[in-house]
Design a protein around this motif. Structure first.
Motif, PDB file in Angstrom:
ATOM      1  N   VAL A   1       0.829  -1.211   0.000  1.00  0.00           N
ATOM      2  CA  VAL A   1       0.000   0.000   0.000  1.00  0.00           C
ATOM      3  C   VAL A   1       0.862   1.259   0.000  1.00  0.00           C
ATOM      4  O   VAL A   1       0.694   2.160  -0.844  1.00  0.00           O
ATOM      5  CB  VAL A   1      -0.955   0.003   1.216  1.00  0.00           C
TER       6      VAL A   1
ATOM      7  N   PHE B   1      -7.192  -3.181  -3.008  1.00  0.00           N
ATOM      8  CA  PHE B   1      -6.691  -3.144  -1.636  1.00  0.00           C
ATOM      9  C   PHE B   1      -7.852  -3.240  -0.649  1.00  0.00           C
ATOM     10  O   PHE B   1      -7.726  -3.872   0.409  1.00  0.00           O
ATOM     11  CB  PHE B   1      -5.908  -1.852  -1.387  1.00  0.00           C
TER      12      PHE B   1
ATOM     13  N   THR C   1      -7.097   0.860  -5.651  1.00  0.00           N
ATOM     14  CA  THR C   1      -7.554   1.027  -4.269  1.00  0.00           C
ATOM     15  C   THR C   1      -8.690   0.071  -3.947  1.00  0.00           C
ATOM     16  O   THR C   1      -8.767  -0.461  -2.829  1.00  0.00           O
ATOM     17  CB  THR C   1      -8.002   2.475  -4.033  1.00  0.00           C
TER      18      THR C   1
END
Length: 234
Positions: A106, A156, A153
């Motif tokens: 990340v 994630f 994103t």
């Protein structure tokens, strides 16, 4: 037949030990190896990564919303290069060294996001100037750029669904933030969309501050207090 004396037997045994086994059978055992040197635990790089991202996200979001009548976002370059870029990337490297793949991935990839976005804004790179006279094409290209980051994103977010509620909310907000940044570019800077983007991005930045402060307090051996993160039970 003559019997062998005790002295002769001992002499023969000693000769065998020296010439065949290389040491005396009755010699002292070698000392045990020294204990391994204890290495200090690696620090938690999550707080560094979250604070770095949050600060840069709040700045660019406020500029996008037109706070204080700011319409040129290039003042964020310093933050994007050194705070969102270098500092956050460093936090990711620390997390990889700790063996934490998720936070390492990340922070390093979002560090490269800010570095790459700063490269677009820097005049000397020639990236933006290559679209001279083609403002709409540049905006569409940036729109695609932000949509790609929204997809990253979202992936994630899927990975974080069983971590903490605070992290799930943060990544959900960030997914929407990148999506709105893309929409802002596709709508060619529509003021209403840009303002909404700035508001969502600012909330996301403060969300990163919250999770980062929680990580910082949690890593302290004697914290003054702890922030609830909403840890899921497995």
């Amino acid at each position: 037949m003559s019997s062998t004396s005790t002295a002769e037997k001992l002499e023969a045994a000693t000769y065998e030990d020296v010439h065949h086994r290389g040491h005396f059978a009755n010699a002292n055992a070698p000392p045990p190896p020294p204990p391994p040197i204890a290495r200090p635990a690696l620090p938690n790089g999550a707080a560094l990564g979250l604070f770095s991202f949050g600060a840069t996200c709040i700045a660019i979001s406020l500029y996008t919303a037109g706070a204080s009548s700011i319409s040129i976002p290039n003042a964020v370059l310093g933050l994007a290069l050194f705070t969102g870029g270098v500092a956050q990337f460093t936090g990711g490297v620390v997390e990889f060294a700790r063996g934490v793949t998720f936070t390492g991935s990340v922070f390093t990839i979002y560090g490269t996001f800010w570095l790459s976005y700063a490269a677009v804004l820097l005049p000397n790179t020639g990236i933006a100037t290559a679209y001279d006279g083609e403002t709409r094409m540049l905006q569409n290209a940036l729109g695609i750029y932000f949509i790609i980051w929204s997809i990253i994103t979202a992936m994630f977010l899927l990975t974080a669904l069983r971590k903490t509620l605070a992290l799930v909310i943060l990544l959900s907000l960030l997914t929407v933030t990148f999506l709105f940044f893309g929409i802002t570019e596709f709508t060619h800077g529509n003021s209403a969309v840009a303002k909404a983007t700035g508001i969502i991005g600012t909330i996301t930045g403060f969300g990163a501050f919250y999770v980062g402060l929680g990580e910082l307090l949690g890593a302290d051996p004697n914290p003054p207090f702890l922030l609830p993160q909403g840890v899921f039970k497995h």
